[in-house]
Design a protein around this motif. Structure first.
Motif, short mmCIF file in Angstrom:
data_model
loop_
_atom_site.label_atom_id
_atom_site.label_comp_id
_atom_site.label_asym_id
_atom_site.label_seq_id
_atom_site.Cartn_x
_atom_site.Cartn_y
_atom_site.Cartn_z
N PRO A 208 0.79 -1.23 0.00
CA PRO A 208 0.00 0.00 0.00
C PRO A 208 0.82 1.28 0.00
O PRO A 208 0.47 2.24 -0.69
N LYS A 209 1.89 1.34 0.77
CA LYS A 209 2.69 2.58 0.82
C LYS A 209 3.32 2.87 -0.54
O LYS A 209 3.39 4.02 -0.96
N ARG A 210 3.77 1.84 -1.22
CA ARG A 210 4.32 2.03 -2.56
C ARG A 210 3.22 2.47 -3.52
O ARG A 210 3.45 3.32 -4.39
N ALA A 211 2.03 1.92 -3.38
CA ALA A 211 0.90 2.31 -4.22
C ALA A 211 0.58 3.79 -4.03
O ALA A 211 0.34 4.52 -5.00
N VAL A 212 0.55 4.25 -2.79
CA VAL A 212 0.28 5.66 -2.51
C VAL A 212 1.33 6.55 -3.16
O VAL A 212 1.01 7.55 -3.80
N ARG A 213 2.59 6.19 -3.01
CA ARG A 213 3.68 6.99 -3.61
C ARG A 213 3.56 7.03 -5.13
O ARG A 213 3.75 8.07 -5.76
N LEU A 214 3.24 5.88 -5.74
CA LEU A 214 3.17 5.80 -7.20
C LEU A 214 2.00 6.62 -7.74
O LEU A 214 2.15 7.34 -8.73
#
Length: 297
Positions: A208-214
């Protein structure tokens, strides 16, 4: 078909007249005589490239890996500026698959791609060759889009959906343009943080954190391409300051915000995927219905 000119880049671009019958699928057609070292900028979708022309696109990775022809790659293709595209007489249909429907379409979870560019032939076998032949024989771009859509519908309907809770969390992230606080997502769907993080990663291919950043980066990058100043983009897109934006752009693309603002890969989106900046807002009660098939955001 429209012609896209950006510096030395000249592409013919075609768009479907009708949306896909599968929510979460968008596509565009490209014809490029001389594709000269195009930086692949990360995007929050699974990328499916179906080539059929006399030439062939080539994707070069930073470690010397090379893929030719039709390929598929998970969300964030090109992170760190690691993937460059080139080729001559390239003709292809590019499909963007929302991660919530990509597993059903591909037959494998985006997580199984492990961030790599994978030959479609390795994934689909003979079906990859058959769709290439049919696209080559099709008399028009609209016929090619119809063929591609029929293929995607058939595969999607045969594949399993992701967990509704995972789909809702993705919609929440996309609908907020990456401004969602991920620590609250698990509570909103009634799961433990560990369970959501594990299911999200295994089913969508990124945590999820990577998804938010992307998602946040994608929104900011397109605003930079539109000519907005980096300071304003940083403030509006949820970055702590302009330096924070600069670090994120460098991490995703290997270059600066000023350089990203001139990337043809991003600038062509206004022609190839018009209306992309209108994310849907998720509704928890609707998206968690038993048997719900996830919709794109």
């Amino acid at each position: 078909m429209r012609t896209f000119v950006h510096g030395a880049a000249v592409w013919d671009v075609a768009c479907p007249r009708r949306p896909s019958r599968v929510a979460g699928v968008t596509m565009a057609g490209f014809r490029v005589r001389d594709l000269d070292t195009l930086r692949m900028v990360p995007h929050p979708a699974v990328t499916l490239l179906l080539e059929f022309g006399a030439g062939s696109p080539v994707l070069d990775g930073a470690a010397g890996q090379q893929q030719r022809g039709s390929v598929v790659a998970g969300p964030g293709l090109g992170s760190g500026g690691a993937v460059l595209a080139r080729g001559e007489n390239v003709e292809c249909v590019q499909v963007r698959l929302s991660p919530v429907i990509a597993g059903a379409v591909l037959g494998v979870s985006p997580a199984d791609l492990d961030g790599a560019v994978v030959s479609l032939g390795d994934l689909w076998g003979r079906e990859a060759s058959r769709i290439r032949e049919r696209l080559c024989d099709a008399p028009s771009w609209q016929d090619r889009f119809a063929l591609t859509d029929a293929l995607l519908v058939r595969r999607y309907e045969a594949g399993p959906p992701v967990d509704p809770e995972v789909a809702w969390a993705w919609h929440r992230i996309v609908g907020s343009r990456g401004l969602t606080r991920v620590d609250g997502l698990a509570a909103e769907v009634g799961w433990s943080r560990k369970r959501l993080w594990s299911r999200f990663r295994s089913q969508l291919g990124l945590p999820p954190k990577r998804a938010v950043r992307l998602v946040r980066f994608d929104h900011a990058a397109h605003r930079l391409v539109a000519g907005e100043g980096a300071a304003q983009v940083a403030a509006d897109a949820g970055y702590a300051d302009q330096s924070h934006l600069h670090r994120d752009v460098m991490a995703f693309t290997g270059t600066t915000p000023a350089t990203v603002a001139g990337e043809p890969f991003l600038a062509v989106d206004d022609i190839a995927w018009p209306g992309r900046e209108a994310p849907a807002r998720p509704h928890l009660s609707r998206d968690l219905r038993l048997g719900h098939r996830p919709q794109d955001a």
